[in-house]
Design a protein around this motif. Structure first.
Motif, short mmCIF file in Angstrom:
data_model
loop_
_atom_site.label_atom_id
_atom_site.label_comp_id
_atom_site.label_asym_id
_atom_site.label_seq_id
_atom_site.Cartn_x
_atom_site.Cartn_y
_atom_site.Cartn_z
N GLU A 131 -1.05 -17.24 0.02
CA GLU A 131 -0.81 -15.89 0.51
C GLU A 131 0.09 -15.09 -0.44
O GLU A 131 1.15 -15.56 -0.85
CB GLU A 131 -0.15 -15.94 1.89
N ASP A 132 -0.35 -13.88 -0.76
CA ASP A 132 0.39 -12.98 -1.63
C ASP A 132 1.10 -11.92 -0.79
O ASP A 132 0.79 -11.73 0.38
CB ASP A 132 -0.57 -12.33 -2.63
N LEU A 133 2.06 -11.23 -1.41
CA LEU A 133 2.87 -10.24 -0.70
C LEU A 133 2.79 -8.88 -1.37
O LEU A 133 2.91 -8.77 -2.60
CB LEU A 133 4.34 -10.68 -0.69
N TYR A 134 2.63 -7.85 -0.55
CA TYR A 134 2.75 -6.46 -1.02
C TYR A 134 3.92 -5.84 -0.26
O TYR A 134 3.93 -5.83 0.97
CB TYR A 134 1.48 -5.67 -0.76
N VAL A 135 4.91 -5.36 -0.99
CA VAL A 135 6.12 -4.82 -0.38
C VAL A 135 6.21 -3.32 -0.69
O VAL A 135 6.20 -2.92 -1.86
CB VAL A 135 7.38 -5.54 -0.90
N THR A 136 6.27 -2.51 0.36
CA THR A 136 6.35 -1.06 0.18
C THR A 136 7.80 -0.59 0.14
O THR A 136 8.70 -1.28 0.61
CB THR A 136 5.60 -0.31 1.29
N ALA A 137 8.00 0.59 -0.42
CA ALA A 137 9.35 1.11 -0.59
C ALA A 137 9.30 2.62 -0.81
O ALA A 137 8.22 3.20 -0.96
CB ALA A 137 10.04 0.43 -1.77
N PHE A 138 10.46 3.23 -0.87
CA PHE A 138 10.55 4.62 -1.29
C PHE A 138 10.62 4.63 -2.82
O PHE A 138 11.51 4.02 -3.41
CB PHE A 138 11.80 5.29 -0.71
N GLY A 139 9.65 5.28 -3.46
CA GLY A 139 9.68 5.43 -4.91
C GLY A 139 8.86 4.42 -5.69
O GLY A 139 8.86 4.47 -6.93
N GLY A 140 8.15 3.52 -5.03
CA GLY A 140 7.32 2.56 -5.76
C GLY A 140 7.26 1.22 -5.06
O GLY A 140 8.27 0.73 -4.54
N SER B 24 13.30 -4.94 -5.43
CA SER B 24 13.98 -3.79 -6.03
C SER B 24 13.69 -2.58 -5.17
O SER B 24 12.73 -2.56 -4.40
CB SER B 24 13.50 -3.56 -7.46
N GLY B 25 14.55 -1.58 -5.27
CA GLY B 25 14.31 -0.34 -4.54
C GLY B 25 14.68 -0.42 -3.06
O GLY B 25 15.12 -1.44 -2.56
N TYR B 26 14.50 0.69 -2.39
CA TYR B 26 14.78 0.81 -0.96
C TYR B 26 13.52 0.42 -0.20
O TYR B 26 12.61 1.21 -0.01
CB TYR B 26 15.20 2.25 -0.63
N GLY B 27 13.48 -0.86 0.24
CA GLY B 27 12.27 -1.41 0.83
C GLY B 27 11.96 -0.86 2.20
O GLY B 27 12.84 -0.43 2.94
N MET B 28 10.69 -0.93 2.56
CA MET B 28 10.22 -0.48 3.86
C MET B 28 9.37 -1.54 4.56
O MET B 28 9.81 -2.18 5.50
CB MET B 28 9.39 0.81 3.70
N GLY B 29 8.15 -1.75 4.09
CA GLY B 29 7.22 -2.62 4.80
C GLY B 29 6.70 -3.76 3.96
O GLY B 29 6.97 -3.87 2.76
N VAL B 30 5.88 -4.62 4.59
CA VAL B 30 5.30 -5.77 3.91
C VAL B 30 3.91 -6.05 4.48
O VAL B 30 3.67 -5.89 5.68
CB VAL B 30 6.20 -7.01 4.04
N ALA B 31 2.99 -6.44 3.59
CA ALA B 31 1.63 -6.82 4.00
C ALA B 31 1.28 -8.13 3.32
O ALA B 31 1.51 -8.30 2.11
CB ALA B 31 0.63 -5.74 3.61
N VAL B 32 0.72 -9.06 4.08
CA VAL B 32 0.38 -10.39 3.59
C VAL B 32 -1.14 -10.52 3.47
O VAL B 32 -1.87 -10.18 4.40
CB VAL B 32 0.91 -11.49 4.54
N GLY B 33 -1.60 -11.03 2.32
CA GLY B 33 -3.02 -11.27 2.13
C GLY B 33 -3.28 -12.03 0.84
O GLY B 33 -2.58 -11.82 -0.15
#
Length: 597
Positions: free
Chosen positions: A176-185, A159-168
């Protein structure tokens, strides 16, 4: 990203190509370099001749990488949603992750996507995905090397306007889990171990706010649990601001100086799936304009440090002081500015040992006329600005770089550079005819005494102009040659298969922590090969971070040149446990588990 060019400074920088005797700002004279910390003498590039190092030189005119995106079944187009208002969000692109989400031994691909923007977009809006073309995408690699889109099955549309991703693997359950960054949350997706993911953002307390960019999983306090550092770009909203010349076709994206910096978010892993924001407590709350993050223990004190690439302001180097405290030391360390004392548009970054002296060095990509910043670690808590002596300055003067990584593409024992390129301003050619908005990738080969641009002879992919942004690396086909996936702004993703043909050997290590975090992020690995004049030692830090908005394969790869056996592997685990292995055969992917003590 920096919209205003400093072409006046370009003439000053070009004069440095002559490498005159005049001292450069913040650059130590080679006579007082710490010779005891390097096997190559006082000069940073006074290396052993490649013919004496036991390596096999790569062919001078052979294809190194091929674009096999379509043949591999990867189909992805990033939605930037360009508008007439030139919102800064539109030009930043997105990231990519290479990781094995189902533990079948094969790397899979996760791609972050944007969302539709209204023209104009009301201030205070949080863009949302409105159709499948805006979904993030997960591609599973089958046994035959073909990728299949499993996004819906996995529950990763986003959801949202995505930007980056970090795996750990934040809960050490082996997936492996995913953290997805975005504008607004942002979103944290827990890997359920059955091919699906669950959005646990609210429970974990890691949604964040504002405009998040790159993120890194790293165990900041060595408690065996991965913490999370999330960069934010600036204090920004959908204000209708006209930047550039006031005539038709010349409106441009605004310079970062028009906006206030903002602090990163740092989440301590409390265990049990919950995190607490601790940036102020740890001393990591300096306001910045963060776009890239990388980790390494640069001063060899046993504690992991952080480097943050900031846009158009001082770069940040956070030294881990121990006791749960960090101190920002970029200026005294010599990595806050370029050699002339200027700030630059720091975007992609890597923190790795390019000259095989056992010390992590830094490379930061920026925009045309600034040259990419290469900093050599002196071993005394300071760095030298080495862009011009190394050859990086000459080859990047008119280029703009984003995602980049040091890795040994030809397995000769020296880390090379692969860089995704393209300007941020789609109007740049109107005002700067010698600069291009779309640019080919750059491949810089480490010769052992500098870097040389071998893009022209390394395959058709290096002739194709893209608006390059994210880049992740990993041995996708497990053939011992490191591959890459690149994202482009408002364009396709590209799978670049490494097809370099030579007789060099290699070794890939998959470290599994037990007392340490299971991904072994932060572990240090040294590999020794050869003897006498043929002896070489190579150094790596286990990480999924670095580059721009992207997350790479956690396995560490070593090119071994002509050596078919590794004499010794030394590992320093994040727990402090040290481990040694001897007489290891080359040309294999080897799992190493952390011992009990």
């Amino acid at each position: 990203m920096q919209g205003l060019r400093r072409f006046a400074a370009a003439a000053v920088l070009l004069s440095a190509l002559a490498l005159s005797a005049a001292p450069r700002a913040r650059q130590r004279d080679s006579s007082d370099a710490p010779v005891a910390r390097t096997s190559f003498g006082a000069s940073p590039w006074q290396y052993q001749d490649r013919g004496k190092s036991g390596t096999v030189a790569a062919p001078k005119t052979s294809t190194a990488f091929e674009d096999v995106t379509s043949a591999a079944g990867v189909k992805f187009d990033y939605v930037a949603s360009h508008t007439s208002r030139k919102y800064l969000l539109e030009t930043m692109g997105s990231g990519v992750a290479l990781f094995d989400y189902d533990n079948d031994g094969r790397l899979d691909i996760f791609l972050v996507n944007g969302a539709q923007l209204a023209d104009p977009t009301p201030k205070g809006s949080i863009p949302q995905k409105s159709s499948p073309r805006e979904w993030n995408r997960l591609f599973h690699q089958r046994a035959d090397g073909i990728f299949e889109d499993v996004t819906e099955k996995a529950g990763l549309q986003g959801s949202g306007y995505g930007m980056g991703v970090a795996v750990g693997d934040y809960d050490n359950d082996g997936y492996e889990d995913l953290y997805v960054t975005a504008f607004g949350g942002n979103k944290l997706y827990h890997n359920n171990g059955n091919g699906t993911f669950t959005d646990v953002t609210a429970k974990a307390g890691v949604a964040g706010s504002g405009w998040s960019t790159s993120a890194a999983w790293v165990d900041l306090d060595n408690d065996g649990l991965l913490d999370l550092v999330v960069l934010r770009y600036m204090d920004w909203d959908f204000d209708d601001i006209w930047c550039g010349e006031h005539k038709e076709g010349y409106r441009a994206y605004c310079h970062p100086d028009s906006f206030r910096p903002i602090s990163p978010l740092v989440y301590h892993n409390d265990g049990g799936g919950h995190f607490t924001e601790v940036s102020q407590k740890l001393g990591l709350a300096e306001p910045g304009k963060g776009l890239g993050i990388a980790i390494a223990d640069y001063d060899r004190d046993g504690r992991i440090d952080l480097f943050i690439a900031n846009d158009s302001m001082n770069e940040f180097l956070y030294h881990n002081e121990g006791g749960g405290k960090f101190k920002e030391v970029a200026l005294p360390a010599g990595v806050a500015l370029d050699a002339e004392g200027h700030t630059y548009a720091g975007m992609g970054v890597d923190f790795a040992d390019y000259n095989n002296d056992g010390l992590p060095d830094l490379i930061v990509a920026d925009l045309a006329s600034q040259v990419y910043a290469l900093y050599r670690n002196n071993g005394d808590d300071t760095f030298n600005y080495e862009s011009f002596p190394s050859g990086i300055g000459r080859m990047t003067m008119n280029h703009s770089g984003w995602g980049l990584r040091f890795f040994d593409f030809d397995n000769d024992g020296w880390k090379d550079l692969l860089i995704a390129q393209g300007h941020d301003l789609d109007t740049i050619e109107l005002t700067s005819p010698n600069v291009r908005y779309r640019e080919p990738m750059l491949l810089a080969r480490n010769t052992g005494h500098g870097f040389e641009d071998i893009s022209a002879q390394s395959g058709d992919v290096f002739q194709k102009p893209w608006v390059g942004r994210g880049l992740a690396i990993g041995d996708i086909d497990n053939d011992g040659r490191v591959d890459a996936v690149v994202t482009t702004n408002d364009g396709s993703a590209h799978f670049l298969r490494n097809v370099t043909a030579n007789g060099n050997h290699w070794l890939t290590l998959l470290l599994v922590g037990h007392k340490s975090n299971r991904d072994a992020i932060g572990a240090e690995v040294r590999v020794q090969t050869g003897a006498g004049v043929y002896a070489m030692t190579k150094f790596e830090t286990v990480t999924t971070a670095s580059s721009y908005l992207s997350s790479s394969d956690k396995r560490v790869h070593f090119g071994l040149g002509a050596s078919s056996t590794v004499n010794k592997i030394e590992i320093r685990w994040p727990s402090g446990i040290r481990q040694s292995l001897t007489n290891i055969a080359a040309n294999q992917i080897l799992r190493i588990d952390e011992p009990e003590k």
